[in-house]
Scaffold this motif. Structure first.
Motif, PDB file in Angstrom:
ATOM      1  N   UNK A   1      15.483  30.563  -1.956  1.00 23.20           N
ATOM      2  CA  UNK A   1      14.460  30.726  -0.920  1.00 23.20           C
ATOM      3  C   UNK A   1      13.138  30.228  -1.488  1.00 23.20           C
ATOM      4  N   UNK A   2      12.721  29.042  -1.073  1.00 13.96           N
ATOM      5  CA  UNK A   2      11.511  28.443  -1.633  1.00 13.96           C
ATOM      6  C   UNK A   2      10.241  29.140  -1.161  1.00 13.96           C
ATOM      7  N   UNK A   3      10.335  29.900  -0.082  1.00 12.23           N
ATOM      8  CA  UNK A   3       9.161  30.644   0.379  1.00 12.23           C
ATOM      9  C   UNK A   3       8.734  31.717  -0.615  1.00 12.23           C
ATOM     10  N   UNK A   4       9.689  32.227  -1.375  1.00 12.44           N
ATOM     11  CA  UNK A   4       9.364  33.314  -2.303  1.00 12.44           C
ATOM     12  C   UNK A   4       9.538  32.897  -3.757  1.00 12.44           C
ATOM     13  N   UNK A   5       9.758  31.618  -4.002  1.00  9.72           N
ATOM     14  CA  UNK A   5      10.015  31.152  -5.371  1.00  9.72           C
ATOM     15  C   UNK A   5       8.850  31.456  -6.304  1.00  9.72           C
ATOM     16  N   UNK A   6       7.640  31.113  -5.876  1.00  7.67           N
ATOM     17  CA  UNK A   6       6.476  31.309  -6.754  1.00  7.67           C
ATOM     18  C   UNK A   6       6.231  32.790  -7.030  1.00  7.67           C
ATOM     19  N   UNK A   7       6.464  33.622  -6.020  1.00  6.36           N
ATOM     20  CA  UNK A   7       6.277  35.062  -6.216  1.00  6.36           C
ATOM     21  C   UNK A   7       7.275  35.605  -7.230  1.00  6.36           C
ATOM     22  N   UNK A   8       8.491  35.118  -7.188  1.00  6.47           N
ATOM     23  CA  UNK A   8       9.501  35.558  -8.146  1.00  6.47           C
ATOM     24  C   UNK A   8       9.166  35.088  -9.558  1.00  6.47           C
ATOM     25  N   UNK A   9       8.574  33.902  -9.671  1.00 13.06           N
ATOM     26  CA  UNK A   9       8.145  33.421 -10.988  1.00 13.06           C
ATOM     27  C   UNK A   9       7.085  34.356 -11.565  1.00 13.06           C
ATOM     28  N   UNK A  10       6.141  34.785 -10.709  1.00 12.77           N
ATOM     29  CA  UNK A  10       5.102  35.728 -11.165  1.00 12.77           C
ATOM     30  C   UNK A  10       5.721  37.036 -11.647  1.00 12.77           C
ATOM     31  N   UNK A  11       6.839  37.406 -11.014  1.00 17.47           N
ATOM     32  CA  UNK A  11       7.527  38.640 -11.396  1.00 17.47           C
ATOM     33  C   UNK A  11       8.505  38.433 -12.548  1.00 17.47           C
ATOM     34  N   UNK A  12       8.494  37.198 -13.094  1.00 21.39           N
ATOM     35  CA  UNK A  12       9.393  36.835 -14.193  1.00 21.39           C
ATOM     36  C   UNK A  12      10.872  36.992 -13.797  1.00 21.39           C
ATOM     37  N   UNK A  13      11.142  36.629 -12.544  1.00 24.48           N
ATOM     38  CA  UNK A  13      12.507  36.630 -12.030  1.00 24.48           C
ATOM     39  C   UNK A  13      12.954  35.197 -11.791  1.00 24.48           C
TER      40      UNK A  13
END
Length: 565
Positions: A57-69
């Motif tokens: 899901x590219x809509x949440x990709x950057x947010x997951x990176x911030x969460x180290x996921x």
């Protein structure tokens, strides 16, 4: 591998196919790996041969990176449904899985005349395949370097000819399938069977994907020029006698690489029915042996034809089949859209074609499309037909069921009399947020683009006219924008290349008109062009023909030489 490939540096995909143990790889082991939600190494590519693409899901990709996921890995599955026919019981199983086991909850009808699941997480993948198998559906060879889902002119019970064409589509699909039992072993817990050869596809399969169609003139709804191999039905006295064979169509290209381009298919000739499977096999086998295995961007059949020459390719097919192509029999395409609404069949039953915008079947606040399709499937005794234009046909409806099926369809927004011709003639690929190749929005942007185009048509006094318009998120060809009268091809966020000059019949490639522009630029251009078209067109002249006649863009006659000229 052919002799010509032994002295070149092959692409890494050739290595992984050769080392895959006939498409098994270590997929079964990777399925058990709980450290990652995705597939790694070669398995990332190999699952494509089993009908799946790994996405996130590219809509949440950057947010997951911030969460180290890691990205929210999932797979998209594309089913194998030759000719697009699906039974109501199968539809209900698909509906149930999409609602309970996918992250998006939708059924997506595709331009390959089948359905896709989006957002299937790793723990659900094996169960998904087993559920589909339990109702007679698989996803074998719907992706990867193989012959993909075979398209066929829809409404196959509209005439005996349509039924025969559909039957040939099924036969071709079955004949060209991989023979490895890897799919059954991995997903269905089948007994391990040693595979020693792939008699048609070869040990390393094809150089690139291969697409096949069966179509009946005058409707070209399958867009034959987007496909490697096409069988155009020829009838005498209403009876199918053979096919005109066209080879080498394809729409994918790469931005900035003039060695890549869309291309129309070439006419090889006519064949009687008894040679159909052999011709299909050996067009494929010549491409298998002669296709480019060094550079995947130039590996499709269209590039093989341009490299070796159409006459040489055709002669080799004739040699392998043992039959000469006869001269092309007369045929003509006049249109390629689906006939929305009711059509009567030869057996006294009727077929209802439902317009599904972008093929996305989901319950929206004002249009519970998914619920409506489920309610119809619960009572319908015929079958459903998925079209290459992303629409859905309720086929084989007896007279005493027409009223109730239409009532359900209207109550759930599956029939909307307010849908304009422009809306019905517009199409988009999936693009964001699921496609990893997407550069710009497509499906999510299409409704806005349609509304603004409708406003321009109304402004210039032609609200009931339409332009075949297609928008895609990248230049890989999925939404067939390179056969549109006006095609928008994603270049970056909010930016598109605009191509003009396709035609109603789907027999002309459009040409670049605007490059890397935003909505303000191309809508201003469309405003001017639609105004000119409304004021200066000849009687019955479509938009694509108009822009060619007026010299707004030059006609693309030979893609390899004048597409970029």
């Amino acid at each position: 591998m052919s002799e010509q490939d032994k002295n070149v540096k092959l692409s890494d995909n050739e290595r992984l196919k050769g080392e895959s143990d006939f498409l098994r790889g270590t997929i079964a082991q990777g399925l058990k790996d709980e450290i990652t939600g995705g597939f790694t190494a070669d398995n990332f590519q190999l699952i494509r041969f089993h009908g799946m693409y790994q996405q996130d899901d590219r809509d949440i990709r950057s947010e997951r990176v911030k969460q180290k996921l890691e990205p929210l890995h999932n797979v998209m599955l594309r089913a194998r449904m030759p000719g697009g026919i699906i039974k109501p019981a199968q539809w209900l199983a698909v509906d149930n899985f999409s609602g309970d086991k996918t992250t998006y909850g939708s059924i997506r009808l595709t331009t390959r005349q089948t359905f896709q699941f989006h957002g299937v997480l790793k723990p659900e993948i094996k169960g998904m395949h087993q559920l589909l198998d339990s109702v007679g559906i698989d996803s074998i060879a719907t992706a990867g370097d193989v012959n993909r889902n075979v398209l066929c002119t829809t409404n196959p019970v509209e005439s005996e000819l349509h039924l025969e064409a559909y039957q040939w589509a099924v036969k071709i699909s079955e004949h060209l399938l991989p023979k490895t039992k890897a799919y059954a072993e991995i997903w269905l817990d089948g007994e391990k069977t040693e595979t020693t050869e792939e008699p048609i596809l070869g040990a390393t399969y094809l150089p690139r994907k291969f697409k096949t169609t069966v179509t009946i003139p005058p409707n070209n709804e399958v867009d034959i020029h987007a496909n490697d191999l096409n069988f155009v039905a020829i009838a005498q006295n209403g009876k199918l006698v053979g096919f005109n064979v066209l080879v080498g169509g394809g729409l994918a290209m790469t931005h900035g690489d003039t060695a890549t381009y869309p291309r129309k298919a070439d006419e090889f000739g006519f064949i009687p029915l008894e040679h159909t499977l052999s011709v299909a096999e050996h067009v494929l086998s010549v491409q298998r042996d002669w296709g480019n295995r060094e550079n995947r961007k130039n590996a499709k059949t269209k590039y093989t034809l341009d490299r070796v020459g159409t006459d040489a390719f055709k002669a080799e097919v004739e040699k392998r089949v043992g039959v000469k192509f006869e001269p092309i029999r007369p045929y003509k395409f006049t249109h390629r859209g689906d006939r929305i609404g009711w059509v009567d069949g030869i057996d006294g039953k009727s077929h209802l074609t439902l317009f599904i915008q972008s093929g996305r079947i989901l319950d929206y606040p004002d249009k519970p499309l998914k619920t409506g399709c489920r309610k119809i499937a619960e009572i319908h005794q015929g079958d459903f037909r998925m079209t290459a234009n992303q629409n859905l046909i309720i086929a084989g409806v007896p007279a005493d069921q027409k009223a109730i099926i239409e009532k359900i369809a209207r109550e759930h927004g599956l029939i909307d009399d307010k849908d304009s011709e422009q809306r019905k003639n517009s199409m988009a690929c999936v693009s964001l947020p699921t496609c990893p190749l997407a550069m710009a929005e497509a499906e999510r942007y299409l409704p806005s683009l349609i509304e603004k185009t409708e406003a321009l048509l109304a402004k210039h006094g032609i609200p009931d006219d339409s332009i075949i318009m297609r928008v895609v998120g990248c230049p890989n060809g999925c939404g067939r924008a390179m056969l549109a009268e006006a095609g928008l091809v994603g270049k970056g966020p909010g930016k598109y290349n605009v191509y003009l000059g396709g035609n109603l019949e789907g027999t002309r490639i459009p040409k670049l008109y605007l490059e890397n522009v935003g909505e303000d630029v191309y809508l201003e251009a469309f405003d001017k062009l639609i105004g000119q078209w409304a004021a200066e067109r000849n009687d019955g002249e479509c938009f694509g023909d108009f822009v060619i006649r007026k010299g707004i863009v030059a006609e693309v006659k030979v893609s390899a030489t004048d597409f970029y000229a």
